[in-house]
Design a protein around this motif. Structure first.
Motif, PDB file in Angstrom:
ATOM      1  N   VAL A  86       0.865  -1.198   0.000  1.00 20.75           N
ATOM      2  CA  VAL A  86       0.000   0.000   0.000  1.00 20.75           C
ATOM      3  C   VAL A  86       0.893   1.236   0.000  1.00 20.75           C
ATOM      4  O   VAL A  86       2.039   1.195   0.461  1.00 20.75           O
ATOM      5  N   LEU A  87       0.340   2.328  -0.525  1.00 17.27           N
ATOM      6  CA  LEU A  87       1.037   3.611  -0.473  1.00 17.27           C
ATOM      7  C   LEU A  87       0.631   4.349   0.790  1.00 17.27           C
ATOM      8  O   LEU A  87      -0.520   4.269   1.227  1.00 17.27           O
ATOM      9  N   ASP A  88       1.561   5.081   1.367  1.00 19.77           N
ATOM     10  CA  ASP A  88       1.211   5.980   2.455  1.00 19.77           C
ATOM     11  C   ASP A  88       0.217   7.024   1.924  1.00 19.77           C
ATOM     12  O   ASP A  88       0.306   7.450   0.775  1.00 19.77           O
ATOM     13  N   SER A  89      -0.717   7.452   2.794  1.00 25.36           N
ATOM     14  CA  SER A  89      -1.712   8.442   2.366  1.00 25.36           C
ATOM     15  C   SER A  89      -1.048   9.755   1.961  1.00 25.36           C
ATOM     16  O   SER A  89      -1.626  10.541   1.217  1.00 25.36           O
ATOM     17  N   ASP A  90       0.179   9.978   2.428  1.00 23.91           N
ATOM     18  CA  ASP A  90       0.916  11.197   2.084  1.00 23.91           C
ATOM     19  C   ASP A  90       2.054  10.883   1.111  1.00 23.91           C
ATOM     20  O   ASP A  90       3.100  11.538   1.122  1.00 23.91           O
ATOM     21  N   LEU A  92       2.597  11.429  -1.966  1.00 19.07           N
ATOM     22  CA  LEU A  92       3.060  12.506  -2.855  1.00 19.07           C
ATOM     23  C   LEU A  92       4.191  13.294  -2.208  1.00 19.07           C
ATOM     24  O   LEU A  92       5.099  13.771  -2.881  1.00 19.07           O
ATOM     25  N   ARG A  93       4.134  13.428  -0.888  1.00 20.10           N
ATOM     26  CA  ARG A  93       5.145  14.196  -0.179  1.00 20.10           C
ATOM     27  C   ARG A  93       6.298  13.315   0.317  1.00 20.10           C
ATOM     28  O   ARG A  93       7.460  13.682   0.217  1.00 20.10           O
ATOM     29  N   ASN A  94       5.938  12.112   0.845  1.00 21.28           N
ATOM     30  CA  ASN A  94       6.996  11.319   1.503  1.00 21.28           C
ATOM     31  C   ASN A  94       7.453  10.083   0.714  1.00 21.28           C
ATOM     32  O   ASN A  94       8.386   9.400   1.131  1.00 21.28           O
ATOM     33  N   ARG A  95       6.788   9.779  -0.387  1.00 22.15           N
ATOM     34  CA  ARG A  95       7.144   8.653  -1.269  1.00 22.15           C
ATOM     35  C   ARG A  95       7.236   7.315  -0.522  1.00 22.15           C
ATOM     36  O   ARG A  95       7.926   6.381  -0.943  1.00 22.15           O
ATOM     37  N   THR A  96       6.502   7.191   0.577  1.00 19.49           N
ATOM     38  CA  THR A  96       6.594   5.993   1.408  1.00 19.49           C
ATOM     39  C   THR A  96       5.591   4.933   0.983  1.00 19.49           C
ATOM     40  O   THR A  96       4.431   5.242   0.702  1.00 19.49           O
ATOM     41  N   ILE A 189      -2.860  -7.030  14.110  1.00 21.35           N
ATOM     42  CA  ILE A 189      -2.046  -6.150  14.946  1.00 21.35           C
ATOM     43  C   ILE A 189      -2.183  -4.696  14.473  1.00 21.35           C
ATOM     44  O   ILE A 189      -2.571  -4.423  13.332  1.00 21.35           O
ATOM     45  N   ARG A 190      -1.860  -3.781  15.384  1.00 28.42           N
ATOM     46  CA  ARG A 190      -1.944  -2.342  15.098  1.00 28.42           C
ATOM     47  C   ARG A 190      -0.674  -1.686  15.630  1.00 28.42           C
ATOM     48  O   ARG A 190      -0.323  -1.868  16.805  1.00 28.42           O
ATOM     49  N   ILE A 191       0.018  -0.995  14.726  1.00 25.98           N
ATOM     50  CA  ILE A 191       1.259  -0.305  15.118  1.00 25.98           C
ATOM     51  C   ILE A 191       1.241   1.108  14.568  1.00 25.98           C
ATOM     52  O   ILE A 191       0.455   1.447  13.675  1.00 25.98           O
ATOM     53  N   ASN A 192       2.116   1.954  15.131  1.00 27.47           N
ATOM     54  CA  ASN A 192       2.352   3.260  14.539  1.00 27.47           C
ATOM     55  C   ASN A 192       3.202   3.089  13.281  1.00 27.47           C
ATOM     56  O   ASN A 192       3.880   2.068  13.110  1.00 27.47           O
ATOM     57  N   LYS A 193       3.185   4.113  12.436  1.00 27.11           N
ATOM     58  CA  LYS A 193       3.912   4.005  11.169  1.00 27.11           C
ATOM     59  C   LYS A 193       5.425   3.899  11.334  1.00 27.11           C
ATOM     60  O   LYS A 193       6.120   3.554  10.388  1.00 27.11           O
ATOM     61  N   ASP A 194       5.912   4.200  12.532  1.00 32.70           N
ATOM     62  CA  ASP A 194       7.350   4.035  12.764  1.00 32.70           C
ATOM     63  C   ASP A 194       7.665   2.698  13.435  1.00 32.70           C
ATOM     64  O   ASP A 194       8.804   2.447  13.824  1.00 32.70           O
TER      65      ASP A 194
END
Ligand SMILES: [Ca+2]
Length: 378
Positions: A86-90, A92-96, A189-194
């Motif tokens: 999946v692409l990060d919702s941001d 366009l800015r972070n290319r993550t 599971i649920r984690i933060n993006k970091d």
């Protein structure tokens, strides 16, 4: 090429109309090696995973790019390999991007599902800044039930909230693990993006419970998505019958292997043969016989007419179709109608997504896997 695409379109249109369905499958690309997931890049290109361990860009004209460099070591074999992306919702800015895969043990022959992030280079050829955000524990010697769908969650205002859900299988051989919280088998599971653990996860601070766990008692989930209200839906493979759709709430026990609407493959009962038990959550919907579900998407665009808006689409591997589920309106928990689409293709549907252009896309699971756009019938 154009003539061939046109012929496919016409033949598909005839079969689609004959079936009374208002969609036409248009093959964009083929010769993908067991593609598992498709994501949509802002330039109109597609990002596709192949289970054999390649991540590729596919152009809108169907040209397959070379494998993108920079992936981690992947334990390819059986059901394992490079799985969801999946692409990060941001983006366009972070290319993550985020992707999950079967990760080999550093020693020995074990493996488990892992989730990584990386930045996709501007020329779309290389992953940079690779970070392994999560590794399922324990690693075991199995080529089965990796689960592996990733969802970036949203807050009540519909904005990304910095959290990721990852659906994990119970690895088949250790199914009782799904009922204990000291491991990641059969868990959402649920984690933060970091990669850190959110402080409000349901089992944070409970002794002997792994803090990443959101819900448990899952078998092998290969579909997960948010509904238009931002609520997480998942589905999972049952054994012999009993595939399920669930709305996983924090701390919920979804029952496997205590209860099931299916039977074991040798036709013996699962557990005591019950399909419900106090302390376990009932599925919202279940399938017997099993359709072997993979991929899941809500339709929010009006490309296919208003009747499709709010429908849930689920791929079927076993019966080679796309299930269209119409939900009661207003929704109070019931599927009111189910239709089988794309049966005439005879393809195992591995993933289904709605693109930013409003069209539905599927990928098919075979050595000559396809990326297909569903066009509204003329
Ligand atoms: Ca269940």
């Amino acid at each position: 090429m154009l003539i061939r695409l046109f012929c496919v379109l016409i033949l598909s249109a005839v079969s689609a109309l004959a079936l009374g369905q208002n969609i036409v499958p248009l093959t964009i690309a083929q010769r993908l090696d067991h593609p598992w997931a498709v994501a949509f890049l802002p330039n109109g290109h597609f990002l596709v995973t192949e289970r054999a361990g390649a991540l590729r860009v596919v152009t809108p004209e169907g040209k397959l790019g070379q494998p993108i460099g920079g992936l981690p070591a992947i334990a390819v074999g059986g059901q394992g390999g490079l799985l969801d992306v999946v692409l990060d919702s941001d983006f366009l800015r972070n290319r993550t991007i985020y992707f999950c895969y079967s990760e080999p043990a550093s020693r020995g022959n074990g493996n488990s599902t892992a989730l990584a992030s990386a930045q996709l280079s501007a020329d779309l050829r290389q992953l940079e800044g690779l970070r392994i955000l999560f590794s399922q524990r324990p690693k075991i010697a199995s080529q089965l039930h990796f689960g592996c769908r990733i969802v970036e969650s949203k807050n009540a205002q519909g904005q990304a909230d910095g959290k990721l859900f990852l659906a994990l299988g119970e690895r088949y051989h250790q199914r009782d693990d799904a009922q204990t919280l000291d491991n990641h088998h059969g868990k959402l599971i649920r984690i933060n993006k970091d990669g850190t653990v959110p402080a409000d996860n349901p089992f944070v601070g409970r002794p002997a419970a792994l803090p990443e766990i959101w819900s448990f008692g899952h078998r092998n989930p290969q579909g997960a998505t948010l509904d238009p209200q931002g609520v997480l839906w998942i589905h999972e493979h049952g054994p012999y019958g009993g595939d399920e759709i669930n709305l996983p709430r924090a701390g919920g026990n979804y029952g496997w292997p205590l209860v099931s609407y299916g039977r074991n493959y040798d036709l013996t009962a699962v557990g005591d043969g019950k399909s419900a038990q106090a302390g376990t959550e009932q599925p919202l919907h279940h399938w017997t016989p099993s359709i072997a579900p993979s991929g899941m998407a809500f339709v929010t665009s009006e490309k296919y007419g208003k009747a499709w808006v709010g429908n849930l689409l689920v791929g079927s591997l076993k019966f080679t179709h796309l299930a269209r589920l119409e939900l009661e309106r207003p929704f109070a928990g019931k599927v009111v109608k189910e239709t089988r689409l794309l049966e005439s293709l005879g393809e195992r549907i591995r993933d289904v997504r709605q693109g930013p252009d409003g069209f539905i896309y599927v990928v098919t699971d075979s050595a000559n896997g396809k990326l297909i756009r569903l066009a509204p019938a003329p």
